[in-house]
Write a protein that holds these residues in place. Structure first.
Motif, PDB file in Angstrom:
ATOM      1  N   ASP A 165      25.433  34.472  -0.119  1.00 46.66           N
ATOM      2  CA  ASP A 165      24.675  33.519   0.720  1.00 46.66           C
ATOM      3  C   ASP A 165      23.178  33.815   0.653  1.00 46.66           C
ATOM      4  O   ASP A 165      22.358  32.893   0.609  1.00 46.66           O
ATOM      5  CB  ASP A 165      25.146  33.603   2.174  1.00 46.66           C
ATOM      6  N   SER A 173      23.870  30.350  16.010  1.00 44.60           N
ATOM      7  CA  SER A 173      23.362  31.640  16.490  1.00 44.60           C
ATOM      8  C   SER A 173      22.366  31.363  17.613  1.00 44.60           C
ATOM      9  O   SER A 173      21.961  30.213  17.816  1.00 44.60           O
ATOM     10  CB  SER A 173      22.696  32.400  15.352  1.00 44.60           C
ATOM     11  N   ALA A 174      21.967  32.425  18.310  1.00 45.73           N
ATOM     12  CA  ALA A 174      21.127  32.243  19.507  1.00 45.73           C
ATOM     13  C   ALA A 174      19.871  31.436  19.208  1.00 45.73           C
ATOM     14  O   ALA A 174      19.486  30.538  19.970  1.00 45.73           O
ATOM     15  CB  ALA A 174      20.750  33.607  20.073  1.00 45.73           C
ATOM     16  N   GLY A 175      19.249  31.727  18.063  1.00 43.30           N
ATOM     17  CA  GLY A 175      17.976  31.091  17.745  1.00 43.30           C
ATOM     18  C   GLY A 175      18.085  29.600  17.471  1.00 43.30           C
ATOM     19  O   GLY A 175      17.081  28.877  17.527  1.00 43.30           O
ATOM     20  N   PHE A 178       8.090  35.851   8.402  1.00 42.48           N
ATOM     21  CA  PHE A 178       8.624  36.454   7.179  1.00 42.48           C
ATOM     22  C   PHE A 178       7.824  35.957   5.972  1.00 42.48           C
ATOM     23  O   PHE A 178       7.354  36.734   5.150  1.00 42.48           O
ATOM     24  CB  PHE A 178      10.104  36.060   7.042  1.00 42.48           C
ATOM     25  N   THR A 219      14.608  42.008   9.664  1.00 41.25           N
ATOM     26  CA  THR A 219      15.448  40.846   9.367  1.00 41.25           C
ATOM     27  C   THR A 219      16.846  41.299   8.932  1.00 41.25           C
ATOM     28  O   THR A 219      17.855  40.698   9.303  1.00 41.25           O
ATOM     29  CB  THR A 219      14.789  40.005   8.250  1.00 41.25           C
ATOM     30  N   ARG A 227      12.390  29.865  16.462  1.00 45.57           N
ATOM     31  CA  ARG A 227      13.012  30.400  15.258  1.00 45.57           C
ATOM     32  C   ARG A 227      12.177  30.096  14.019  1.00 45.57           C
ATOM     33  O   ARG A 227      11.975  30.932  13.155  1.00 45.57           O
ATOM     34  CB  ARG A 227      14.424  29.849  15.063  1.00 45.57           C
ATOM     35  N   LYS A 268       9.422  32.460  13.738  1.00 38.92           N
ATOM     36  CA  LYS A 268       9.816  33.784  13.234  1.00 38.92           C
ATOM     37  C   LYS A 268      10.038  33.753  11.732  1.00 38.92           C
ATOM     38  O   LYS A 268       9.734  34.706  11.022  1.00 38.92           O
ATOM     39  CB  LYS A 268      11.089  34.248  13.935  1.00 38.92           C
ATOM     40  N   THR A 272      20.061  31.371  -0.620  1.00 41.89           N
ATOM     41  CA  THR A 272      18.823  31.100   0.117  1.00 41.89           C
ATOM     42  C   THR A 272      17.597  31.490  -0.712  1.00 41.89           C
ATOM     43  O   THR A 272      16.585  30.787  -0.710  1.00 41.89           O
ATOM     44  CB  THR A 272      18.834  31.844   1.470  1.00 41.89           C
ATOM     45  N   HIS A 285      20.322  40.081  10.590  1.00 40.72           N
ATOM     46  CA  HIS A 285      21.462  39.533   9.846  1.00 40.72           C
ATOM     47  C   HIS A 285      22.741  40.330  10.139  1.00 40.72           C
ATOM     48  O   HIS A 285      23.821  39.760  10.279  1.00 40.72           O
ATOM     49  CB  HIS A 285      21.174  39.545   8.342  1.00 40.72           C
TER      50      HIS A 285
END
Ligand code: HEM
Length: 402
Positions: free
Chosen positions: A220, A150-152, A166, A189, A159, A162, A224, A193
């Motif tokens: 998923d 992904s971009a981050g 959270f 967030t 990232r 960020k 996490t 997602h």
């Protein structure tokens, strides 16, 4: 991985009976919803559940080029009691008005106790989330592959900052109070997602390595959660950090509310620690495996910690990670051995905890070194990483280019 997807290589390996070739496919869901906060379930498989209405909404915003304007409107939205900002597309505003509230089963007294517990145990928590959960995330194949592509993934420093936001908002004393920020952060967030679910399937790089069609299912997210909340709870017990039963329960409750706000259905959210441990034992533990992407992310993350002065050598940091997780994961990530540092961690860390908790009368050898180490890590965490100016969570509009 050139033309072969990792999945086909894994299937080939399994067919040939090659030892050590781990499948990253999620195991069949065999956990009963009677152990969930809902107490009952629809029989749905969380690996096949995403966040349908929100995913459709965000996909539409991406396809219509509305995301930059939405990000601009959301930038000033911070506190839990801030009204949903004006200028948003009507459907998104309606969704946020409904979603940025606590579930009916949230218990404010428990959330306050959790907040107080977080404050009192913060040094262990920073350590466990940062060096335990953070590094564990790199051996959760689906997560590592999603984050990397992904971009981050291209700017891990940003990232990581960020993600710290959270954790920081969740651990704040006022996290769930009207003046806190966690409900807003969790909702942002959730939108990120949803965007990732639309964007990543368009990445040829991600498709080449993944075993799934759409990332970030409810299953998923639960995995996490276990790498964060369930893991941290287990380590606190293992490290004999004093906790009351009410504090343990409150810590779980905080996570239950957090994953509800991220869009996980109540029928999948474990009700007790026993339920959570049972879910973790088959949903998280068996899927841990190294990937090319995860190894690179782990090096980035450890490099990030090494950029600030932790008062310890890189060898010590590597051994601490091995101690917090295990040698199998340390070997997967090729963390070089430093046996002297390993011995110091093995004896010094339990003594450090015992002294801090008033369970040891004499100050142990190495106390100040460990103390500087945990304080420096806590500062890294509290400063929102090393990139305080860019910690606003924004909805991405593209993937990592390559
Ligand atoms: C983004 C937290 C589960 C993949 C984020 C962000 C946060 C976050 C705070 C925003 C940071 C940013 O904008 O970079 C969490 C939490 C989770 C969770 C607390 C579960 C308890 C997952 C899972 C996956 C995942 C299961 C993948 C399997 C991603 C990706 C991004 C993201 C790819 C976007 C990165 C980017 O391009 O910037 N997550 N996440 N997350 N998350 Fe999660």
């Amino acid at each position: 991985m050139s033309n072969l997807s990792r999945r086909s290589v894994l299937s080939l390996g399994a067919a040939l009976g090659l030892a050590g070739v781990a499948s990253t496919a999620a195991p069949a869901w065999a956990w009963s919803s009677t152990g969930s906060v809902a107490g009952t379930g629809s029989g749905a498989d969380p690996w096949q559940v995403w966040d349908d209405p929100v995913d459709g909404l965000v996909a539409g915003l991406l396809d219509n080029g509305q995301v930059p304007a939405v990000n601009a409107a959301l930038a000033a939205w911070a506190n839990n009691d801030d009204p949903v900002p004006g200028g948003l597309p009507a459907a998104l505003a309606t969704h946020l008005q409904q979603a940025a509230t606590l579930p009916s089963w949230a218990d404010r007294a428990k959330l306050r106790l959790a907040a107080d517990f977080n404050r009192r145990k913060d040094t262990y928590l920073f350590m466990l989330y940062g060096l335990g959960s953070g590094i564990m995330s790199t051996v959760i194949p689906r997560e590592a592959e999603s984050v990397y592509w992904s971009a981050g993934g291209a700017t891990m420093k940003d990232r990581a900052a960020k993600t710290f936001t959270f954790g920081y908002d969740l651990s704040e004393l006022t996290a769930f109070e009207p003046t806190g920020q966690f409900v807003v952060t969790a909702n942002k967030t959730r939108l990120v997602h949803a965007a990732v679910r639309h964007l990543l399937p368009q990445s040829t790089h991600w498709r080449a390595v993944t075993d799934t069609q759409i990332p970030i299912s409810n299953g998923d997210i639960l995995v996490t959660f276990h790498s964060l909340g369930t893991f941290v709870h287990r380590k606190l017990l293992e490290w004999k950090v004093p906790m009351t039963a009410a504090e343990e329960d409150a810590f779980l409750h905080m996570w239950q509310v957090a994953i509800h706000l991220l869009g996980v259905r109540d029928e999948f959210i474990p009700k007790t620690w026993a339920d959570a441990n049972a879910q973790s034992a088959y949903a998280l533990t068996p899927i841990l495996a190294p990937t090319t992407e995860g190894k690179e992310l782990a090096q980035d993350l450890l490099g990030l910690s090494a950029q600030v002065d932790l008062g310890v050598t890189r060898g010590f940091l590597n051994e601490f990670v091995r101690y917090v997780l295990n040698d199998k994961i340390g070997d997967w990530l090729s963390l070089p051995r430093d046996y002297a540092a390993a011995a110091l961690v093995r004896t010094g860390w339990p003594a450090y905890i015992a002294f801090r908790e008033g369970l040891l009368p004499v100050i142990p050898v190495g106390f100040y070194m460990f103390d500087q180490f945990v304080r420096a890590l806590a500062m890294l965490f509290l400063n929102n990483g090393t990139s305080p100016t860019s910690t606003t969570i924004v909805i991405p509009t593209a993937n990592r280019p390559g």
